[in-house]
Design a protein around this motif. Structure first.
Motif, PDB file in Angstrom:
ATOM      1  N   ILE A  48      -7.952  -1.218  -6.639  1.00 43.36           N
ATOM      2  CA  ILE A  48      -6.669  -0.826  -6.056  1.00 43.36           C
ATOM      3  C   ILE A  48      -5.630  -0.478  -7.121  1.00 43.36           C
ATOM      4  O   ILE A  48      -4.528  -0.054  -6.788  1.00 43.36           O
ATOM      5  N   GLU A  49      -5.986  -0.650  -8.406  1.00 41.84           N
ATOM      6  CA  GLU A  49      -5.011  -0.365  -9.471  1.00 41.84           C
ATOM      7  C   GLU A  49      -4.472   1.056  -9.350  1.00 41.84           C
ATOM      8  O   GLU A  49      -5.228   2.013  -9.217  1.00 41.84           O
ATOM      9  N   GLY A  50      -3.163   1.179  -9.358  1.00 42.30           N
ATOM     10  CA  GLY A  50      -2.518   2.484  -9.323  1.00 42.30           C
ATOM     11  C   GLY A  50      -2.213   3.007  -7.937  1.00 42.30           C
ATOM     12  O   GLY A  50      -1.549   4.037  -7.801  1.00 42.30           O
ATOM     13  N   LEU A  51      -2.655   2.330  -6.891  1.00 41.91           N
ATOM     14  CA  LEU A  51      -2.414   2.795  -5.521  1.00 41.91           C
ATOM     15  C   LEU A  51      -1.014   2.361  -5.080  1.00 41.91           C
ATOM     16  O   LEU A  51      -0.788   1.218  -4.723  1.00 41.91           O
ATOM     17  N   GLU A  52      -0.074   3.303  -5.117  1.00 45.76           N
ATOM     18  CA  GLU A  52       1.313   2.973  -4.798  1.00 45.76           C
ATOM     19  C   GLU A  52       1.512   2.616  -3.326  1.00 45.76           C
ATOM     20  O   GLU A  52       2.466   1.921  -2.970  1.00 45.76           O
ATOM     21  N   ASP A  53       0.597   3.099  -2.452  1.00 48.70           N
ATOM     22  CA  ASP A  53       0.755   2.830  -1.029  1.00 48.70           C
ATOM     23  C   ASP A  53      -0.096   1.639  -0.581  1.00 48.70           C
ATOM     24  O   ASP A  53      -0.212   1.372   0.611  1.00 48.70           O
ATOM     25  N   TYR A  54      -0.696   0.934  -1.552  1.00 45.02           N
ATOM     26  CA  TYR A  54      -1.543  -0.198  -1.175  1.00 45.02           C
ATOM     27  C   TYR A  54      -0.685  -1.355  -0.651  1.00 45.02           C
ATOM     28  O   TYR A  54       0.324  -1.708  -1.248  1.00 45.02           O
ATOM     29  N   GLU A  55      -1.089  -1.916   0.488  1.00 43.89           N
ATOM     30  CA  GLU A  55      -0.454  -3.122   1.014  1.00 43.89           C
ATOM     31  C   GLU A  55      -1.564  -4.075   1.445  1.00 43.89           C
ATOM     32  O   GLU A  55      -2.453  -3.682   2.211  1.00 43.89           O
ATOM     33  N   PHE A  56      -1.521  -5.292   0.946  1.00 49.58           N
ATOM     34  CA  PHE A  56      -2.561  -6.260   1.279  1.00 49.58           C
ATOM     35  C   PHE A  56      -2.485  -6.609   2.757  1.00 49.58           C
ATOM     36  O   PHE A  56      -1.432  -6.963   3.269  1.00 49.58           O
ATOM     37  N   LYS A  57      -3.606  -6.488   3.443  1.00 49.71           N
ATOM     38  CA  LYS A  57      -3.669  -6.769   4.880  1.00 49.71           C
ATOM     39  C   LYS A  57      -4.004  -8.241   5.087  1.00 49.71           C
ATOM     40  O   LYS A  57      -5.106  -8.677   4.783  1.00 49.71           O
ATOM     41  N   GLU A  58      -3.040  -8.973   5.600  1.00 46.57           N
ATOM     42  CA  GLU A  58      -3.249 -10.396   5.846  1.00 46.57           C
ATOM     43  C   GLU A  58      -2.830 -10.713   7.267  1.00 46.57           C
ATOM     44  O   GLU A  58      -1.914 -10.103   7.806  1.00 46.57           O
ATOM     45  N   GLU A  59      -3.525 -11.658   7.874  1.00 43.92           N
ATOM     46  CA  GLU A  59      -3.244 -12.010   9.258  1.00 43.92           C
ATOM     47  C   GLU A  59      -1.803 -12.489   9.398  1.00 43.92           C
ATOM     48  O   GLU A  59      -1.312 -13.292   8.614  1.00 43.92           O
ATOM     49  N   GLU A  60      -1.136 -11.973  10.414  1.00 40.60           N
ATOM     50  CA  GLU A  60       0.242 -12.365  10.668  1.00 40.60           C
ATOM     51  C   GLU A  60       0.307 -13.836  11.091  1.00 40.60           C
ATOM     52  O   GLU A  60      -0.643 -14.386  11.635  1.00 40.60           O
ATOM     53  N   VAL A  61       1.457 -14.455  10.827  1.00 41.10           N
ATOM     54  CA  VAL A  61       1.653 -15.851  11.203  1.00 41.10           C
ATOM     55  C   VAL A  61       1.711 -15.958  12.721  1.00 41.10           C
ATOM     56  O   VAL A  61       2.481 -15.254  13.378  1.00 41.10           O
TER      57      VAL A  61
END
Length: 472
Positions: free
Chosen positions: A187-200
């Protein structure tokens, strides 16, 4: 309403062993010493596919005064009032005692269904003799069980099955350990990367462990929060042994509060029961999301307090400090100054730790403490977008670049958040092995300052950046 079963009996008949058996895990401390369990504790239990609530109680004692035994009896009576049915346990090896007969007579007056179970029935001879003797208690047909060897569970199932709701056993994992991220370097360098984590999930309770040294007021604080004498208190140190769990709601947020045993330095722990109690407290911290560390305002942040705080931080939990017994302090300005000094020197790895002065006995500032818990928990769940993080990284590196390596710049090229609870970040550097700890602390402190993340641990993983001139 969920069916609730209270397990009662005189000391050392195997109540906690059966509690653990039905819960499916070792929640209650089990030891041959009579009177290990002092408070009552509640958990989710299972018999085959059926789910219900179980309560483990202190051993019934013929004591009505304010001694420890008398207070244990009061706790057991409170537990029975909450239960829908009672499971009265006697010891099949020891036989029926006068104390068993006395409490059988008392239980018949409680106006709740009572089932008699004869425990420790591992062979036919014990079963035959014990069941014949148990009939004289006048509680109907007894059933033979062995909590330790899981014998007689089908009989318990048949007795209580009509009360159980039709629910499947959940597969909810309680322990949230830091996972290994496969393909993280991709994922290095991916400016639009957002870690997908389960919502609370707002329906799931916030798990809060109340910890501290012995006799600092942990149980008194729990009682003040739930406005009920739920956990046994007194001037004697070390009253709480098992961790006591209570569900509560505040400001629309569900809480699961866990009162733990006092934690002393290992060198001072000689008793096997105390050792198990401390292990139970450590487990409560590991399973918590937020931890309230209670300290005595007259002896604030002793060495053991600091060691407990460091353990909470190492586990990655949100930490809030409750300065209890504030009503007994005269030189308050001096105490606050001492606390500030200890925060800066002893707890330098966790700047801006939130704290609240309280008096659990007088119910003073309890709401403020809970508000602080909720605010810190929100910080623990902080998410920061990747694009803004990388602009931030470029700015702080221009102000204070990483030390040169062999005369060349050790450039930090990319950063992203890979986890919450606690906030965890990965940063890619040209030569990560030469990035000193001081610069890593600089990045963490800048994150804490610029993104307003006080009072929670921040983790930073440093990865090796790709060489654009190297062919795959």
């Amino acid at each position: 309403m969920t069916f609730t079963l209270a397990i009662v009996g005189r000391p050392n008949v195997g109540k906690s062993t059966l509690f653990n058996r039905l819960a499916g895990k070792k929640l209650a401390i089990v030891n041959d010493t009579p009177g290990v369990t002092r408070d009552w504790r509640e958990a989710e239990g299972f018999l085959y596919e059926r789910k219900f609530r179980i309560i483990d109680t202190a051993g019934l004692e013929e004591s009505f005064d304010e001694s420890i035994q008398g207070r244990m009896r009061q706790q057991t009576e409170a537990a029975i009032r909450r239960a829908d049915a009672i499971l009265f346990l006697v010891d099949g090896r020891a036989g029926i005692t006068p104390l068993d007969e006395h409490f059988a007579q008392w239980l018949r007056k409680q106006k709740k269904p009572v089932t008699l179970a004869v425990n420790k029935c591992e062979n036919e001879k014990i079963i035959r003799n014990a069941l014949a003797e148990a009939y004289r208690l006048g509680l109907g047909e007894p059933i033979a069980i062995s909590a330790e060897h899981a014998l007689g569970m089908e009989d318990l199932y048949n007795i209580f099955a009509p009360h159980f709701p039709e629910e499947a056993i959940p597969t909810d994992l309680e322990e949230d350990e830091l996972a290994e991220f496969d393909g993280l370097d991709e994922i290095e360098g991916l400016e639009d990367y957002e870690f997908k984590e389960e919502e609370v999930d707002p329906e799931k309770p916030l798990k809060i462990a109340i910890v501290g040294r012995p006799n600092v007021g942990k149980s008194t604080l729990l009682n003040a929060i739930v406005q009920e004498h739920r956990s046994m208190t007194g001037p004697e140190a070390g009253i709480t042994r098992d961790a006591v769990t209570v569900d509560w709601e505040y400001a629309g947020q569900k809480f699961r509060l866990v009162d733990t045993a006092g934690m002393r330095r290992k060198s001072k722990i000689q008793d096997e029961i105390e050792k198990m109690s401390v292990e139970d407290s450590l487990r409560a911290i590991r399973l918590a999301q937020a931890v309230i560390l209670v300290t005595d305002a007259n002896l604030p942040l002793e060495k053991q307090d600091i060691q407990i705080a460091e353990h909470v931080i190492d586990e990655g939990r949100a930490l809030i400090l409750a300065i209890n017994k504030w009503d007994t302090v005269r030189n308050r300005a001096e105490v606050l100054e001492e606390l500030s000094y200890k925060f800066d020197t002893s707890l330098a790895q966790l700047k801006q730790i939130p704290f609240q002065t309280i008096s659990a006995t007088n119910n003073k500032n309890i709401d403020r403490l809970l508000d602080m818990v909720l605010k810190t928990y929100t910080c623990w769940n902080t998410r920061i977008k990747t694009a803004g993080l990388n602009r931030w990284l470029a700015r702080i590196e221009s102000q204070n670049p990483a030390p040169l390596v062999g005369g060349r710049r050790n450039r930090l090229k990319y950063i992203t958040q890979i986890k919450t609870r606690p906030p965890t970040f990965a940063v890619w550097a040209a030569q990560p092995e030469h990035l000193p700890k001081s610069h890593r602390r600089y990045i963490i402190n800048a994150l804490r300052r610029d993104y307003e993340i006080p009072g929670v641990p921040i983790r930073l993983l440093v990865r090796k950046s790709k060489n654009p001139y190297t062919k795959d």
